[in-house]
Each structure stands twice: as structure tokens, then as C-alpha cells.
Write an enzyme that holds these catalytic residues in place. Structure first.
Site, PDB file in Angstrom:
ATOM      1  N   ARG A 225      -7.055   9.610   3.899  1.00 52.12           N
ATOM      2  CA  ARG A 225      -6.991   9.186   5.293  1.00 52.12           C
ATOM      3  C   ARG A 225      -8.273   8.443   5.647  1.00 52.12           C
ATOM      4  O   ARG A 225      -9.387   8.884   5.286  1.00 52.12           O
ATOM      5  CB  ARG A 225      -6.816  10.396   6.232  1.00 52.12           C
ATOM      6  CG  ARG A 225      -5.471  11.099   6.080  1.00 52.12           C
ATOM      7  CD  ARG A 225      -4.337  10.237   6.612  1.00 52.12           C
ATOM      8  NE  ARG A 225      -3.028  10.825   6.431  1.00 52.12           N
ATOM      9  CZ  ARG A 225      -2.181  10.512   5.460  1.00 52.12           C
ATOM     10  NH1 ARG A 225      -2.532   9.641   4.537  1.00 52.12           N
ATOM     11  NH2 ARG A 225      -0.991  11.070   5.393  1.00 52.12           N
ATOM     12  N   HIS A 273      -3.003   0.394   1.352  1.00 52.25           N
ATOM     13  CA  HIS A 273      -2.232   1.628   1.596  1.00 52.25           C
ATOM     14  C   HIS A 273      -1.022   1.702   0.664  1.00 52.25           C
ATOM     15  O   HIS A 273       0.128   1.830   1.108  1.00 52.25           O
ATOM     16  CB  HIS A 273      -1.796   1.707   3.059  1.00 52.25           C
ATOM     17  CG  HIS A 273      -1.553   3.127   3.500  1.00 52.25           C
ATOM     18  ND1 HIS A 273      -1.905   3.602   4.740  1.00 52.25           N
ATOM     19  CD2 HIS A 273      -1.000   4.187   2.853  1.00 52.25           C
ATOM     20  CE1 HIS A 273      -1.573   4.876   4.852  1.00 52.25           C
ATOM     21  NE2 HIS A 273      -1.020   5.256   3.704  1.00 52.25           N
TER      22      HIS A 273
END
Length: 310
Positions: A225, A273
Site C-alpha cells: 500500500r 499497480h
């Protein structure tokens, strides 16, 4: 009885998920009407993605559970309109993909592959990296993803230390916990992998103090994250040489803005990502099993603890 199941992810995901979900429902013996537009008051279960069309759950008064297609739930766990049970996605495709991404980038650093990729004609200089057994790796976060990545690395021969909020016992991994355990885990981390959830307790866990504990020249991999890292602190550590390189897959703002320093820093690799993606085929099995459990009165798999945030 026919169950009304709402697919509430982005429209482009419907084509890949619809046939696989229907097949899994049939395999489980479930009579399901799967749709993207059931009236809210008729919905029994919601298959959900945080970037999908449903943000207010107030009208879904009959809904028995919301099943997130993502591993992360930080974008939904604080939604006050969501009072139904919430599950997170744990499935073998996503888990395997994450373990492979972590292993691949660890090996890139360990084998010093960049030196050869940048080699110019006539450059015959040789480099001999240590064996894996002499390259300690630390993983912060020992959930399903952290465990899988750690065990894959340990299987190659890397000494793997893992740290988590609560003590774990995982074969092949030296498990630590608590504040003192975090200090110990950071001090040996020639490669540091971040796989913690995004919670108030983990925000900026990589900061000037924790970066200073790392062995000089450590490498950081963040497929977890974005908010785990204090970006200014990491950039300073890269400039000073305390951190030799950072490979970052997640960021506070996504897509990462074009003018962000990470794009232009010579010691940073940006990936968009892509470390781990939910695979429809394997995710559908988890969704169908949870609906079966809901109808049988059994506990749901991977139920989110709202207090912990994951």
C-alpha cells in the site's frame, strides 16, 4: 429459491466474470440470478469492487454479504452505509501472482541484473553476487500474501524474517512481532518487502527512523500500500545511499502523477499497480463458496474485522 446476486464492479469486468461466476454457482448447486442491475431491495449478495458503481449500501436491505474482489478493503471498510458482513478476496491466483512479483524483483536485486542490462559493448567487468543464503529478506506483513511470498523466497534459499502485528508461526520464516520485533526485523533487511494493510497503525511505517535501521544499501519493494511509505523520507534515504534502490508498485495517488519525483529518480523503479491481480477463474470459486456458506448458515471465508481495518 433463486438468489439475486449483484455484480457491482466496473462494467468492463462483467464480460470476463459473468460466465465463470455462473459456472461456479452451478457447480455449487446454487440457483443464482446474476445481474448488474437488480433493484437494490431484491439483492441477496453483492460482488463488489471499490471502483465500481455502488457506494451507498443503504437501500440493500435484504443483502446478506458484500464480497470484495480486491485483497485491500481500506477504501470501503470505513463506509458507514455498509452494515452487511464484508469479505475480502483471498484466492490462489492473486496470492501466486504476488509471490512471483516479490520473488522476481528480489532476484533482480540479488543477482544485480541491472548491471548486465546496462552493460555497454566491450564491458567485460564481472560481478559475483552472494548466494541467496547470504542475502537476508524481511517481509512486513504476514497475511496470506506475505506468507506466500516469504515461503517462495525461503524455498530458493533466502533467509526470510517476517514481522506482523500479532505473533505468527510459519514454516521457513523467522516470525517476529511487536515494537522490538520490528526493530530486529529491519536491522537485518537487505531486501525489505512491504505487504502490510493500510491502517492508521501502518501509515508511514517506513519513515526516517525505520529507514535508518536498515543495513546501508538495502533495497525496498512495495507491492502493498502506498501510504506505508513516507515518500520524502524514502527519497532522502535514496539520495544518501542508505537505500540503494526502491521498486514501488503502489502509491498514495494513482495513477502516479507525471511530475512525481519517483518517475525521475534514478534509484526508483515504478510499476503501475500490477504486482497482484485478482484472477476471475479462481476468484469466482471463492465467491461461490461464500454464497454457499451464507445459505448454509456457515461462517464466511475471509470476513473483514472492521475494528482492525482488514
Amino acid at each position: 429459491m433463486t438468489l439475486n446476486v449483484l455484480f457491482a464492479a466496473r462494467p468492463e469486468r462483467w464480460e470476463s466474470y459473468e460466465p465463470i461466476l455462473k459456472s461456479e454457482f452451478a457447480r455449487q448447486g446454487l440457483d443464482v440470478a446474476l445481474s448488474t442491475d437488480h433493484p437494490p431491495e431484491t439483492v441477496d449478495y453483492i460482488i463488489y469492487a471499490p471502483n465500481g458503481p455502488v457506494q451507498d449500501f443503504t437501500a440493500y436491505t435484504r443483502c446478506k454479504a458484500v464480497m470484495n474482489l480486491w485483497a485491500g478493503v481500506e477504501q470501503i471498510v470505513g463506509n458507514e452505509t455498509l452494515t452487511q458482513p464484508l469479505t475480502r478476496m483471498v484466492e490462489e491466483g492473486l496470492t501466486g501472482g504476488m509471490a512471483e512479483w516479490v520473488t522476481g524483483h528480489t532476484l533482480r536485486y540479488h543477482l544485480e541484473m541491472d548491471l548486465d542490462l546496462a552493460r555497454k559493448p566491450g564491458d567485460w567487468s564481472q560481478h559475483n553476487p552472494p548466494l541467496a543464503r547470504d542475502r537476508p529478506v524481511t517481509i512486513l506483513g504476514l497475511g496470506q500474501l506475505g506468507q506466500a511470498a516469504g515461503q517462495m523466497l525461503a524455498g530458493i534459499g533466502f533467509p526470510v524474517t517476517g514481522w506482523s502485528r500479532t505473533q505468527k508461526d510459519i514454516e521457513g520464516i523467522t516470525c517476529l512481532s511487536g515494537d522490538e520485533g520490528l526493530i530486529e526485523a529491519l536491522k537485518t533487511a537487505q531486501v525489505l518487502v512491504l505487504l502490510l494493510p493500510d491502517t492508521p497503525a501502518t501509515t508511514n511505517i517506513i519513515n526516517p527512523e525505520s529507514l535508518a535501521l536498515l543495513p546501508k544499501g538495502a533495497v525496498i519493494l512495495n507491492p502493498g500500500r502506498g501510504p506505508l511509505i513516507d515518500d520524502d523520507a524514502l527519497l532522502a534515504a535514496l539520495d544518501l545511499g542508505q537505500v540503494a534502490h526502491a521498486t514501488l508498485d503502489v502509491f498514495r495517488t494513482e495513477p502516479l502523477p507525471e511530475d512525481h519525483p519517483y518517475w525521475h529518480h534514478p534509484k526508483v523503479t515504478v510499476t503501475p499497480h500490477i504486482a497482484a491481480e485478482t484472477r476471475p477463474a479462481t476468484a469466482a470459486r471463492v465467491v461461490a463458496e461464500n454464497i454457499r456458506r451464507g445459505e448454509a448458515g456457515e461462517p464466511f471465508l475471509y470476513l473483514v474485522d472492521r475494528d482492525q481495518g482488514y
